[in-house]
Scaffold this motif. Structure first.
Motif, PDB file in Angstrom:
ATOM      1  N   LEU A  58      25.539  79.789 -26.088  1.00  6.23           N
ATOM      2  CA  LEU A  58      26.472  81.031 -26.650  1.00  6.23           C
ATOM      3  C   LEU A  58      27.640  81.058 -27.728  1.00  6.23           C
ATOM      4  O   LEU A  58      28.419  81.328 -26.274  1.00  6.23           O
ATOM      5  CB  LEU A  58      26.182  82.419 -26.548  1.00  6.23           C
ATOM      6  N   MET A  59      27.752  81.161 -28.163  1.00  5.32           N
ATOM      7  CA  MET A  59      29.411  80.913 -29.446  1.00  5.32           C
ATOM      8  C   MET A  59      29.255  82.021 -30.217  1.00  5.32           C
ATOM      9  O   MET A  59      28.875  81.555 -30.867  1.00  5.32           O
ATOM     10  CB  MET A  59      29.648  79.770 -29.512  1.00  5.32           C
ATOM     11  N   GLY A  60      30.165  83.438 -29.784  1.00  2.00           N
ATOM     12  CA  GLY A  60      30.283  84.358 -30.832  1.00  2.00           C
ATOM     13  C   GLY A  60      31.114  84.615 -31.461  1.00  2.00           C
ATOM     14  O   GLY A  60      32.341  84.067 -30.994  1.00  2.00           O
ATOM     15  N   GLY A  73      29.760  88.946 -21.922  1.00  2.00           N
ATOM     16  CA  GLY A  73      28.683  87.947 -20.824  1.00  2.00           C
ATOM     17  C   GLY A  73      28.491  86.501 -21.490  1.00  2.00           C
ATOM     18  O   GLY A  73      27.529  85.344 -21.226  1.00  2.00           O
ATOM     19  N   VAL A  74      28.959  85.641 -22.656  1.00  2.61           N
ATOM     20  CA  VAL A  74      28.586  84.577 -23.873  1.00  2.61           C
ATOM     21  C   VAL A  74      29.733  83.646 -23.154  1.00  2.61           C
ATOM     22  O   VAL A  74      30.690  83.806 -21.979  1.00  2.61           O
ATOM     23  CB  VAL A  74      28.319  85.081 -24.896  1.00  2.61           C
ATOM     24  N   ASP A  75      29.509  82.560 -23.395  1.00  3.28           N
ATOM     25  CA  ASP A  75      30.158  81.141 -23.082  1.00  3.28           C
ATOM     26  C   ASP A  75      31.303  81.462 -23.721  1.00  3.28           C
ATOM     27  O   ASP A  75      32.096  80.668 -23.065  1.00  3.28           O
ATOM     28  CB  ASP A  75      28.957  79.931 -23.373  1.00  3.28           C
ATOM     29  N   ASP A  76      31.131  81.650 -25.437  1.00  7.96           N
ATOM     30  CA  ASP A  76      32.470  81.478 -25.698  1.00  7.96           C
ATOM     31  C   ASP A  76      32.715  82.881 -26.355  1.00  7.96           C
ATOM     32  O   ASP A  76      31.634  82.988 -27.555  1.00  7.96           O
ATOM     33  CB  ASP A  76      33.012  80.448 -26.228  1.00  7.96           C
ATOM     34  N   MET A  77      33.492  83.704 -27.058  1.00  5.73           N
ATOM     35  CA  MET A  77      33.595  84.502 -27.652  1.00  5.73           C
ATOM     36  C   MET A  77      35.199  84.676 -28.471  1.00  5.73           C
ATOM     37  O   MET A  77      35.748  84.507 -27.497  1.00  5.73           O
ATOM     38  CB  MET A  77      33.171  86.058 -26.958  1.00  5.73           C
ATOM     39  N   VAL A  78      34.511  84.639 -29.653  1.00  9.99           N
ATOM     40  CA  VAL A  78      36.761  84.838 -30.573  1.00  9.99           C
ATOM     41  C   VAL A  78      36.083  86.061 -31.410  1.00  9.99           C
ATOM     42  O   VAL A  78      34.844  86.238 -32.176  1.00  9.99           O
ATOM     43  CB  VAL A  78      36.282  83.534 -31.739  1.00  9.99           C
ATOM     44  N   VAL A  79      37.080  86.568 -31.813  1.00  4.70           N
ATOM     45  CA  VAL A  79      37.447  87.442 -32.321  1.00  4.70           C
ATOM     46  C   VAL A  79      38.306  87.659 -33.554  1.00  4.70           C
ATOM     47  O   VAL A  79      39.461  87.805 -33.003  1.00  4.70           O
ATOM     48  CB  VAL A  79      37.698  89.470 -31.430  1.00  4.70           C
TER      49      VAL A  79
END
Length: 179
Positions: A58-60, A73-79
């Motif tokens: 998951l890459m959000g 708790g995702v693999d990658d998250m950018v805001v």
């Protein structure tokens, strides 16, 4: 493959959640990564849950004003700072795009990627998943645009219309395998 999915964050009926779960399962079992808006609500949550449960990553990419809805708790998250940056980042991280059912935000994302493709600014394969005929009207409008000379490229070069999740994944795997 990093598959960007544009879709609704609304709570929807089984008509739409069932195919979303199937697409998520295919993404996850295929060892692919879901690149999505990062929300943990509605159809976005259904797809993220399904990809995660099926072994995918998951890459959000969220946006500051939606940070309270972000999935943890995702693999990658950018805001991102705003919606324009969010769309740019989603597409930068993607190898392919699937457009699922959604509202004005999803339609905005869909038309932006198609406009970029029309002008040759991206070669990403794009699938419009036409669940329960949701995009029949849009498909007809695109055909009219093509017939009346509003599209400088054939519609088939811009987007593939799939009726089922398996058709969408088969198209993407073939399109990316040909590269």
């Amino acid at each position: 493959m990093n598959i960007c999915v544009f879709l609704s964050a609304a709570e929807l009926s089984d008509t739409y959640t069932r195919p979303a779960r199937r697409l998520a399962e295919l993404i996850g079992k295929g060892g692919h990564t879901l690149v999505w808006g990062g929300s943990d609500v509605g159809l976005m949550k259904v797809v993220a849950d399904g990809v995660h449960e099926s072994g995918g990553r998951l890459m959000g990419v969220s946006v500051t004003f939606l940070v309270d809805k972000v999935r943890r708790g995702v693999d990658d998250m950018v805001v991102a700072a705003d919606l324009a940056e969010r769309k740019r980042l989603l597409l930068e991280k993607a190898d392919a795009v699937v457009i699922m059912v959604g509202g004005t935000g999803t339609l905005d994302e869909a038309t932006e990627i198609l406009e970029l493709k029309k002008h040759g600014h991206t070669g990403l394969p794009v699938v419009l998943l036409n669940t329960a005929g949701f995009y029949d009207g849009l498909k007809e409008q695109f055909r009219r645009m093509e017939e009346e000379g509003f599209l400088p490229r054939p519609l088939s070069e811009l987007v593939f219309f799939a009726e089922e999740p398996a058709d969408a994944m088969a198209y993407l795997e073939e399109a990316l395998g040909a590269r």
